[in-house]
Scaffold this active site. Structure first.
Site, mmCIF file in Angstrom:
data_model
loop_
_atom_site.group_PDB
_atom_site.id
_atom_site.type_symbol
_atom_site.label_atom_id
_atom_site.label_comp_id
_atom_site.label_asym_id
_atom_site.label_seq_id
_atom_site.Cartn_x
_atom_site.Cartn_y
_atom_site.Cartn_z
ATOM 1 N N LEU A 230 37.852 -35.195 20.499
ATOM 2 C CA LEU A 230 36.566 -35.030 21.188
ATOM 3 C C LEU A 230 36.107 -36.297 21.907
ATOM 4 O O LEU A 230 34.938 -36.420 22.255
ATOM 5 C CB LEU A 230 35.491 -34.578 20.188
ATOM 6 C CG LEU A 230 35.679 -33.182 19.604
ATOM 7 C CD1 LEU A 230 34.610 -32.899 18.559
ATOM 8 C CD2 LEU A 230 35.642 -32.121 20.690
ATOM 9 N N CYS B 259 34.953 -39.596 13.265
ATOM 10 C CA CYS B 259 34.214 -38.349 13.543
ATOM 11 C C CYS B 259 34.771 -37.160 12.758
ATOM 12 O O CYS B 259 34.022 -36.444 12.104
ATOM 13 C CB CYS B 259 34.240 -38.049 15.043
ATOM 14 S SG CYS B 259 33.530 -39.367 16.039
ATOM 15 N N HIS B 260 36.084 -36.937 12.841
ATOM 16 C CA HIS B 260 36.675 -35.768 12.186
ATOM 17 C C HIS B 260 37.937 -36.079 11.391
ATOM 18 O O HIS B 260 38.659 -35.180 11.000
ATOM 19 C CB HIS B 260 36.955 -34.672 13.219
ATOM 20 C CG HIS B 260 35.707 -34.206 13.900
ATOM 21 N ND1 HIS B 260 35.302 -34.688 15.118
ATOM 22 C CD2 HIS B 260 34.752 -33.330 13.501
ATOM 23 C CE1 HIS B 260 34.157 -34.117 15.449
ATOM 24 N NE2 HIS B 260 33.791 -33.298 14.499
ATOM 25 N N GLY B 261 38.226 -37.365 11.194
ATOM 26 C CA GLY B 261 39.299 -37.751 10.282
ATOM 27 C C GLY B 261 40.703 -37.786 10.844
ATOM 28 O O GLY B 261 41.663 -37.861 10.080
#
Length: 198
Positions: free
Chosen positions: A128, A156-158
């Site tokens: 992203l 953010c999301h690993g």
């Protein structure tokens, strides 16, 4: 006596006009010479960026801006380079075959770089658009596996990336970190944004 006054007047007049001419010449030359350097607009549009890497020590990272994006230059240690060979089976795209971010031919190798020691990548996660954090230290750490060999973690999301910017399997990021076009002008100078020798 009047001849000396005339000569003095001429001398003063010549000095004054010479000074004014020199100031005018400099005022004209400065804007002309500055047109040779890329403008901020041209830099933002993608003008190449020259970087001095002479002071970058093993294990350090330098960040510069190119096309409005952060570009990382990492000088990897021998241990970090050795660790790259040990986890190909855990990577989503170990050979940089995916086409979302085409990898230059000179970076289609296990270390994804021209010179093994130096890694150059756009520091933006392919998920992203976040900017991953440095996690260069090996070993167990929060949000990382116990056998972590060093690399980058997108908070953010690993998503995790190795020291060559290759993404690990089963992570939100679909692709490896982008390797921008670049070339070495000398051992101490790197040009980001151009890899065509004139």
């Amino acid at each position: 006596m009047s001849d000396q006054q005339v000569d003095q007047g001429k001398r003063t007049w010549l000095i004054a006009t010479s000074c004014a001419g020199a100031v005018g010449g400099v005022a004209t030359a400065v804007p002309f010479v500055s047109t040779f350097a890329p403008s901020e607009r041209a830099k933002a549009a993608g003008a190449p960026v020259e970087v001095d890497i002479s002071n970058l020590k093993p294990g350090e990272k330098l960040t510069v801006e190119w096309r409005g994006k952060p570009v990382w230059i990492v000088r990897r240690t021998p241990e970090q380079l050795e660790a790259l060979k040990k986890h190909d089976g855990e990577l989503a795209d170990p050979n940089s075959d995916r086409k979302a971010y085409p990898t230059p031919e000179y970076a289609k190798n296990g270390h994804r770089s021209i010179k093994p020691e130096y890694f150059v990548a756009v520091g933006i996660c392919s998920h992203l658009g976040c900017s991953p954090s440095d996690k260069f230290a090996a070993g167990a750490q929060p949000s990382l596996p116990n056998d972590w060999a060093g690399g980058f973690l997108c908070p953010c999301h690993g998503s995790t990336f190795d020291m060559a910017g290759r993404v690990f399997k089963n992570k939100p990021a679909p692709d490896n970190l982008e390797v921008p076009p670049h070339m070495y002008l000398s051992d101490a100078k790197l040009l980001i944004g151009d890899d065509k020798k004139a």
